[in-house]
Design a protein around this motif. Structure first.
Motif, PDB file in Angstrom:
ATOM      1  N   ARG A   1       0.461   3.260 -15.459  1.00 48.92           N
ATOM      2  CA  ARG A   1      -0.371   1.935 -15.765  1.00 48.92           C
ATOM      3  C   ARG A   1       0.502   0.926 -16.551  1.00 48.92           C
ATOM      4  O   ARG A   1       1.362   1.293 -17.463  1.00 48.92           O
ATOM      5  CB  ARG A   1      -1.643   2.158 -16.721  1.00 48.92           C
ATOM      6  CG  ARG A   1      -2.838   2.489 -15.957  1.00 48.92           C
ATOM      7  CD  ARG A   1      -4.090   2.214 -16.732  1.00 48.92           C
ATOM      8  NE  ARG A   1      -4.135   3.624 -17.876  1.00 48.92           N
ATOM      9  CZ  ARG A   1      -4.553   4.634 -17.605  1.00 48.92           C
ATOM     10  NH1 ARG A   1      -4.885   4.907 -16.596  1.00 48.92           N
ATOM     11  NH2 ARG A   1      -4.376   5.507 -18.571  1.00 48.92           N
ATOM     12  N   PHE A   2       0.405  -0.348 -15.943  1.00 46.57           N
ATOM     13  CA  PHE A   2       1.259  -1.309 -16.666  1.00 46.57           C
ATOM     14  C   PHE A   2       0.190  -2.199 -17.035  1.00 46.57           C
ATOM     15  O   PHE A   2      -0.595  -2.968 -16.585  1.00 46.57           O
ATOM     16  CB  PHE A   2       2.058  -2.023 -15.667  1.00 46.57           C
ATOM     17  CG  PHE A   2       3.506  -1.429 -15.336  1.00 46.57           C
ATOM     18  CD1 PHE A   2       4.474  -1.191 -16.468  1.00 46.57           C
ATOM     19  CD2 PHE A   2       3.685  -0.998 -13.871  1.00 46.57           C
ATOM     20  CE1 PHE A   2       5.579  -0.538 -15.675  1.00 46.57           C
ATOM     21  CE2 PHE A   2       4.616  -0.659 -13.576  1.00 46.57           C
ATOM     22  CZ  PHE A   2       5.759  -0.188 -14.354  1.00 46.57           C
ATOM     23  N   GLY A   3      -0.263  -1.923 -18.368  1.00 50.57           N
ATOM     24  CA  GLY A   3      -1.296  -2.712 -19.116  1.00 50.57           C
ATOM     25  C   GLY A   3      -2.503  -2.190 -18.488  1.00 50.57           C
ATOM     26  O   GLY A   3      -2.658  -0.932 -18.628  1.00 50.57           O
TER      27      GLY A   3
ATOM     28  N   THR B   1      -3.348  -0.453 -12.989  1.00 48.47           N
ATOM     29  CA  THR B   1      -2.663   0.898 -12.627  1.00 48.47           C
ATOM     30  C   THR B   1      -2.100   0.742 -11.365  1.00 48.47           C
ATOM     31  O   THR B   1      -2.538   0.451 -10.226  1.00 48.47           O
ATOM     32  CB  THR B   1      -3.893   1.995 -12.392  1.00 48.47           C
ATOM     33  OG1 THR B   1      -4.933   1.870 -13.601  1.00 48.47           O
ATOM     34  CG2 THR B   1      -3.449   3.371 -12.070  1.00 48.47           C
ATOM     35  N   VAL B   2      -0.758   1.289 -11.155  1.00 51.94           N
ATOM     36  CA  VAL B   2       0.138   1.080  -9.947  1.00 51.94           C
ATOM     37  C   VAL B   2       0.306   2.521  -9.388  1.00 51.94           C
ATOM     38  O   VAL B   2       0.699   2.516  -8.297  1.00 51.94           O
ATOM     39  CB  VAL B   2       1.160   0.414 -10.216  1.00 51.94           C
ATOM     40  CG1 VAL B   2       1.077  -0.968 -10.969  1.00 51.94           C
ATOM     41  CG2 VAL B   2       2.262   1.098 -11.348  1.00 51.94           C
ATOM     42  N   VAL B   3       0.151   3.355 -10.104  1.00 54.57           N
ATOM     43  CA  VAL B   3       0.174   4.751  -9.513  1.00 54.57           C
ATOM     44  C   VAL B   3      -1.029   5.692  -9.941  1.00 54.57           C
ATOM     45  O   VAL B   3      -1.310   5.641 -10.992  1.00 54.57           O
ATOM     46  CB  VAL B   3       1.352   5.475  -9.748  1.00 54.57           C
ATOM     47  CG1 VAL B   3       1.557   6.908  -9.218  1.00 54.57           C
ATOM     48  CG2 VAL B   3       2.642   4.885  -9.382  1.00 54.57           C
TER      49      VAL B   3
ATOM     50  N   PRO C   1       3.870   0.415   2.266  1.00 53.74           N
ATOM     51  CA  PRO C   1       3.974  -1.291   2.187  1.00 53.74           C
ATOM     52  C   PRO C   1       4.740  -1.543   0.895  1.00 53.74           C
ATOM     53  O   PRO C   1       4.457  -0.745  -0.263  1.00 53.74           O
ATOM     54  CB  PRO C   1       2.757  -1.766   2.452  1.00 53.74           C
ATOM     55  CG  PRO C   1       1.716  -0.796   2.066  1.00 53.74           C
ATOM     56  CD  PRO C   1       2.206   0.623   2.105  1.00 53.74           C
ATOM     57  N   SER C   2       5.331  -2.723   0.659  1.00 57.85           N
ATOM     58  CA  SER C   2       5.796  -3.135  -0.492  1.00 57.85           C
ATOM     59  C   SER C   2       4.863  -3.261  -1.502  1.00 57.85           C
ATOM     60  O   SER C   2       3.792  -3.657  -1.450  1.00 57.85           O
ATOM     61  CB  SER C   2       6.543  -4.488  -0.022  1.00 57.85           C
ATOM     62  OG  SER C   2       7.296  -4.678  -1.307  1.00 57.85           O
ATOM     63  N   GLY C   3       5.132  -2.834  -2.701  1.00 57.33           N
ATOM     64  CA  GLY C   3       4.362  -2.875  -4.011  1.00 57.33           C
ATOM     65  C   GLY C   3       3.197  -1.867  -4.066  1.00 57.33           C
ATOM     66  O   GLY C   3       2.339  -1.820  -4.911  1.00 57.33           O
ATOM     67  N   CYS C   4       3.269  -0.621  -3.058  1.00 56.15           N
ATOM     68  CA  CYS C   4       2.410   0.335  -3.218  1.00 56.15           C
ATOM     69  C   CYS C   4       2.810   1.409  -4.361  1.00 56.15           C
ATOM     70  O   CYS C   4       2.106   2.183  -4.461  1.00 56.15           O
ATOM     71  CB  CYS C   4       2.446   0.895  -1.929  1.00 56.15           C
ATOM     72  SG  CYS C   4       3.801   2.020  -1.343  1.00 56.15           S
ATOM     73  N   GLY C   5       3.815   0.967  -5.166  1.00 56.28           N
ATOM     74  CA  GLY C   5       3.971   1.974  -6.147  1.00 56.28           C
ATOM     75  C   GLY C   5       5.155   3.300  -5.979  1.00 56.28           C
ATOM     76  O   GLY C   5       5.395   3.917  -6.689  1.00 56.28           O
ATOM     77  N   LYS C   6       5.830   3.079  -4.704  1.00 55.62           N
ATOM     78  CA  LYS C   6       6.914   4.005  -4.402  1.00 55.62           C
ATOM     79  C   LYS C   6       7.812   4.232  -5.579  1.00 55.62           C
ATOM     80  O   LYS C   6       8.191   5.150  -6.171  1.00 55.62           O
ATOM     81  CB  LYS C   6       7.543   3.584  -3.206  1.00 55.62           C
ATOM     82  CG  LYS C   6       6.573   3.547  -2.033  1.00 55.62           C
ATOM     83  CD  LYS C   6       7.459   3.010  -0.972  1.00 55.62           C
ATOM     84  CE  LYS C   6       8.241   1.904  -0.833  1.00 55.62           C
ATOM     85  NZ  LYS C   6       7.321   0.509  -0.844  1.00 55.62           N
ATOM     86  N   SER C   7       8.304   2.999  -5.986  1.00 53.06           N
ATOM     87  CA  SER C   7       9.689   2.723  -6.668  1.00 53.06           C
ATOM     88  C   SER C   7       8.974   3.427  -7.846  1.00 53.06           C
ATOM     89  O   SER C   7       9.938   4.129  -9.013  1.00 53.06           O
ATOM     90  CB  SER C   7      10.131   1.510  -6.939  1.00 53.06           C
ATOM     91  OG  SER C   7      10.875   1.085  -5.664  1.00 53.06           O
ATOM     92  N   THR C   8       7.857   3.062  -8.482  1.00 50.24           N
ATOM     93  CA  THR C   8       7.326   3.387  -9.914  1.00 50.24           C
ATOM     94  C   THR C   8       7.369   5.007  -9.970  1.00 50.24           C
ATOM     95  O   THR C   8       7.651   5.335 -10.826  1.00 50.24           O
ATOM     96  CB  THR C   8       5.994   2.707 -10.066  1.00 50.24           C
ATOM     97  OG1 THR C   8       6.356   1.301  -9.892  1.00 50.24           O
ATOM     98  CG2 THR C   8       5.662   3.011 -11.454  1.00 50.24           C
TER      99      THR C   8
END
Ligand SMILES: Nc1ncnc2c1ncn2[C@@H]1O[C@H](COP(=O)(O)OP(=O)(O)O)[C@@H](O)[C@H]1O
Ligand SMILES: [Mg+2]
Lengths: 686, 366
Positions: free
Chosen positions: B12-14, B17-19, B37-44
């Motif tokens: 979670r960022f604040g 919840t990204v993952v 897709p972009s922004g789906c939390g892969k990099s995180t």
């Protein structure tokens, strides 16, 4: 076809250059001639009037009868001996004390005559000025001159009238007046040089085209050089006609003095015993040098000082000794002086020669200057460079148009002062006489190794280097430390800290300097108050070197770290965060990341900032001057503040200019070397 | 070398919840691609494995060690960044040897490893260059070299090829595949490019909105997408999806939508429940031109001839459709085309949950 046409067009450069040289010579001769003509007349009249006044003072102050009637004899001889003098007189109250018309001696002024009324009024005004000057001097003993004129010159029909007060130690004795006719010489422009230039040009246009380009340029250069040399050799000759006329006036005055028996009867210059020690030849030689007033035009050349009565007060007695005056430095050998109550008039034949020599050098310099310009035009023109420059200026006239205000500004505000400063470094100035002195200043500065003297150059250099290194070191380390703190994303309210930390930089530095100076005050300063509060002992900050040096250092560090901080912050923010992440994954801890990533990547921004900071600090005048003021005893002065003191406190402009030029060269060398080593400015050219 | 295990991992960022609740077992030596897709939390997710982001909830194991509280430098992982993150002030040699030097490895050993890696990546000539003086492809290789020399337990790649041009990308893709085969190091690879995913992965993890949609071998995802998202995401061009209703027409279950009606194939019938609102999925390559008895008729808006096939783009009564046709097709733009589906290859999804008929949601997905 076109080659020939362009060849013919190529021929204009020599005539253009020759005419510029000739025109320059004419302009110099004309401006100098006219200016000298006017100044000459005024000075001549003023000096003769002063001479009369002086002779009269000598007579009046004599206790014995030896000088009886000498003023009258002198005055009577003047119209006869000095070309152009029509009338001379001495007035006291309403009576003529002496007059070139012997019948008027001891007669009252004809008060009904307007001319006589004017003479009476003028004499009274000058007498009032004598009183006022005495008052001023009493009130302000440091005053180096008479603020109110004791000489007056007014133009009259076909000539001038000069009045001079005869006074002794503020005591009014009379008023001398000289009336002259027109200047006894004719000033002629040196047209010959123009004719030669025209002839040269015509010849060139006729035969120049036959020569191939290279030999033609060589011939052209030789012709112009010849013209320049011939012109500058003869140019002072024309001016010397003027000088000669002046010399005639002086010789006449001398003859009149002789006629009045004054030369022979003249008392020894300053000390009778000393005079008696001279053998007869020496006495004669000395007497011959008393060529009255010859030095006057030299002393006030270019400045009609005589008109304001300054001339007679050029030298003041050394304290506690008012008979023996120090002649101003730079006075040619052989000059004599007469002292009266701390004022002096200088008479010297040698001085006259020196004046002529200086003038010649002056005028020749101008001539050579024009010659160089002419040669440049010829060379650049013949080689097509001028046309290319002209074409570039036309093609990009828009750009040059927009640039021109900046160019003019740079030339006027930067280039001219810099060049003037550098030139000044090769001169020595005494009062208002500036003389070429070659490398004297530089030699004097650089060959003095008396390190115990706080004004010694090498001592100053050491202090300056220490000052610079400590400052820049502190600025960078504090600035970098704070920047790293501020750059931390986790820090709350970063914006506020950032603003607060930049504040010292935003306040004009002299204000900061004065505030810190106040804080370091021994009795009332905050720093000592704090030290005492902490149980320490308060300090006389400006009494010894290290504390005084620290006050400067602390103040300038306070002023200097924000700049480095801002530079570091900017550079830190330009380092991509993934470099840190990559290094972290690679196994670098916090310190290793700073050491291996942050520091090397800061360098490109930091090195130029350090160079600039070092140059600023090296020349940080305000802080030194305002905080420690060089205390104690000039020891904490740095080069730049000492250069200032040489110019404005020790009155040695040439020396100060040479000092500044040396500072400039040091910094130039520093910048070139650091640039070479770091390649710091490379980015701009890649 | 080691396995990587994520157990109920969330980030979670604040309040964001990204993952969400990711369960993933990556076997030792496996090549796993995170795609989405972009922004789906892969990099995180990847950065949590690297240690560059804290793990909000759940447990991460590398090998047998729980590494939640370990810093990146202690996790024995190497990462290749999308930007390459080469140290601009160091030569290629220094870039590659940086990690080894920090670990105080003996100089000859460093030299051997660096030259070895440079040799493998064709960087031997470039060892004295600075990153500024190199092309994108060369920089990419340096970034990989920096990872290889470390001989870490896990390789992490975050979209390493997305800054390269198409041709280099294909080349480097092969390079990476070769490297993995040679070194056999556990690899987690993030990309948004499904072709990269399909060609490189032993297993693909499809993510959307921080939630794992399906985990499986490339062909498995292609053949049996677990839900409409995976169905649409994997395969190019994407699977055609039509809203259909299930009806029993004369005892035969049939799905009917706008302009189309087909019987449910035998193999799907066991999975039919009481849901009647379904989605029919059919891949463009499973559509063919039908002279008689078409399942539907499409109007063609555009033809994309690719040589081996022609993609016909159009619509069936307003529903977009893409069909892959024979290269010599007589279909013209603006004209109609009758299409048949290969009924063995169609998919049916629950319209409400998006899940393929007969499938459970992936573990952890809400
Ligand atoms: N440091 C962060 N602070 C807040 N939100 C973040 C941060 N990093 C990523 N996000 C958000 O998390 C989500 C997933 O990001 P990311 O993992 O980079 O996606 P991608 O799948 O494209 O790699 C995005 O919505 C992004 O905005
Ligand atoms: Mg990403």
């Amino acid at each position: 076809m076109s080659g020939q046409a362009s060849g013919r067009r190529g021929l204009v450069w020599l005539p253009v250059a020759a005419l510029i040289i000739a025109g320059g010579f004419l302009a110099v001769a004309w401006s100098q001639g006219v200016a000298d003509g006017e100044a000459y007349q005024a000075r001549r009249a003023a000096t003769i009037a002063r001479g009369v006044a002086w002779v009269h003072v000598q007579e009046a102050m004599r206790v014995d009868d030896a000088g009886e009637g000498q003023t009258q004899r002198f005055v009577e001889a003047l119209p006869e001996k000095v070309p152009g003098v029509r009338e001379a007189l001495v007035l006291k109250g309403v009576n003529y004390k002496a007059h070139s018309d012997a019948a008027l001696v001891e007669q009252r002024l004809d008060v009904d005559s307007l001319a006589a009324k004017a003479l009476y009024d003028d004499a009274r005004r000058l007498k009032a000025n004598v009183d006022k000057n005495a008052e001023e001097r009493a009130r302000n003993p440091a005053l180096g001159y008479d603020p109110y004129p004791e000489v007056q010159i007014i133009p009259v029909e076909g000539g001038l009238q000069a009045l001079a007060v005869a006074e002794d130690a503020g005591k009014y004795i009379g008023t001398a007046r000289i009336t002259t006719g027109p200047a006894p010489y004719r000033f002629e422009l040196p047209w010959l040089v123009l004719l030669v230039a025209l002839g040269l040009s015509a010849l060139w246009l006729i035969v120049g085209g036959r020569l191939p380009t290279r030999p033609r340029i060589a011939v052209g250069v030789l012709a112009l050089a010849g013209l320049t040399v011939a012109g500058s050799v003869t140019l002072p000759g024309w001016r010397n006609d003027l000088r000669r006329a002046q010399a005639d006036g002086q010789a006449g005055t001398l003859a009149a003095l002789d006629e009045a028996g004054l030369l022979a009867a003249q008392a020894p210059p300053w000390d009778p015993e000393e005079w008696a020690d001279l053998d007869e030849d020496e006495q004669q030689e000395e007497t011959a040098r008393i060529e009255a007033n010859a030095l006057m035009p030299y002393l006030d050349r270019g400045l009609n000082g005589a008109l304001e009565g300054r001339l007679v007060t050029i030298a003041r007695a050394n304290e506690g000794d008012d008979t023996r005056l120090e002649p101003p430095a730079g006075l040619p050998a052989g000059a004599l002086m007469f002292a009266a109550e701390g004022r002096a008039v200088y008479f010297s034949g040698a001085a006259f020669d020196a004046a002529v020599v200086t003038d010649e050098a002056d005028v020749r310099l101008w001539g050579i200057g024009f010659g160089v310009i002419g040669l440049l035009i010829l060379l650049l023109g013949e080689l097509g460079q001028l046309r290319r420059m002209g074409r570039a200026a036309v093609d990009h006239r828009g750009a040059y148009g927009y640039l021109s205000p900046a160019i003019v500004g740079m030339v006027v505000l930067v280039f001219i002062p810099v060049v003037y400063g550098i030139v000044l470094g090769f001169t020595q100035r005494t009062y208002n006489i500036i003389e070429f002195a070659g490398l004297t200043n530089y030699i004097e500065i650089l060959t003095d190794f008396d390190l115990g003297d706080p004004t010694n150059f090498y001592f100053k250099l050491g202090v300056t280097l220490m000052w610079t290194i400590l400052n820049v070191g502190l600025h960078v380390s504090i600035g970098l430390f704070l920047a790293v703190l501020l750059n931390d994303q986790m820090l709350k309210a970063r914006g506020i800290y950032r603003v607060i930390l930049i504040v010292p930089w935003a306040i004009p530095n002299y204000i900061t300097a004065l505030i810190w100076k106040g804080m370091f005050n021994k009795q009332f300063g905050a720093v000592n108050a704090f030290i005492e509060m902490m149980g320490g002992e308060s300090l006389s900050w400006f009494q010894s070197f290290w504390p005084a040096f620290s006050t400067n250092l602390i103040t300038n560090t306070w002023l200097g770290f924000p700049f480095m901080m801002v530079v570091c912050l900017g550079a830190l923010q330009s380092i991509p965060s993934d470099l840190y992440e990559a290094a972290w994954v690679d196994g670098a801890d916090r310190w290793q990341r700073f050491r291996r990533i942050t520091l090397p990547l800061l360098m490109p921004a930091l090195v130029p900032a350090v160079i600039v900071g070092a140059v600023w600090t090296f020349n940080m005048f305000n802080i030194i001057y305002l905080v420690s003021g060089g205390a104690p005893n000039g020891a904490t002065d740095i080069l730049i503040t000492d250069a200032y003191r040489w110019a404005f406190e020790r009155d040695r402009y040439g020396y100060a200019a040479a000092y500044s030029t040396i500072i400039f060269l040091i910094l130039l060398g520093f910048t070139l070397i650091t640039n070479r080593i770091t390649g710091a400015t490379k980015g701009a050219f890649e | 070398m080691a396995s990587v295990t994520l157990t109920d991992v969330s980030k979670r960022f604040g309040d964001n919840t990204v993952v969400k609740n990711v369960f993933l077992d990556i076997a030792d030596g496996e090549f796993v691609v995170l795609v989405g897709p972009s922004g789906c939390g892969k990099s995180t997710t990847l950065r949590m494995i690297a240690g560059l982001e804290d793990i909000t909830e759940g447990e991460l194991k590398i090998g047998e060690r729980v590494v939640n509280d370990m810093t990146p430098r202690d996790r024995d992982v190497a990462m290749v960044f999308q930007s390459y993150a080469l140290y601009p002030h160091m030569t290629v040699y220094d870039n590659i040897s940086f990690g080894l030097r920090l670990r105080k490895m003996p100089k000859p050993e460093i030299d051997k490893r660096v030259r070895d890696a440079a040799q493998k990546l064709g960087l031997t000539e470039l060892l004295d260059r600075k990153p500024k003086a190199m092309s994108g492809g060369q920089r990419q290789r340096v970034a990989m070299g920096r990872a290889i020399v470390r001989q870490p337990a896990v390789f992490l790649f975050d979209e390493p090829l997305s800054n390269l041009d198409a041709k280099l990308r294909v080349q480097m893709r092969a390079e990476i595949a070769r490297m993995h085969r040679r070194e056999g190091v556990t690899t987690v690879y993030v990309t948004h490019d499904q072709i990269e995913a399909m060609t490189l992965a032993d297993r693909i993890v499809v993510m959307n909105f921080g939630v794992v949609q399906q985990v499986g071998a490339p062909l498995e995802l292609y053949r049996e997408p677990a839900n409409t998202f995976v169905a649409g995401f994997i395969g190019s061009p994407s699977m055609n999806l039509f809203d259909v209703d299930l009806r029993a027409t004369g005892g035969e279950p049939t799905v009917t939508g706008k302009g189309l009606s087909v019987p449910v194939p035998e193999r799907l019938r066991p999975h039919l429940g009481d849901q009647t609102k379904l989605v029919l999925g059919v891949r463009p390559e499973h559509l063919s031109e039908a002279v008689d008895g078409p399942h539907m008729t499409a109007r063609v808006d555009m033809l994309e001839p690719l040589g081996a096939e022609v993609h016909a783009l159009g619509d069936v009564e307003g529903q977009p459709i893409v069909a892959s046709l024979e290269p010599d097709t007589a279909v013209r733009v603006g004209g109609p085309v009758g299409l048949r589906m290969d009924l063995d290859q169609i998919h049916l999804f629950d319209r409400e949950t998006g899940l393929a008929l007969g499938r459970q949601a992936h573990r952890g997905a809400a």
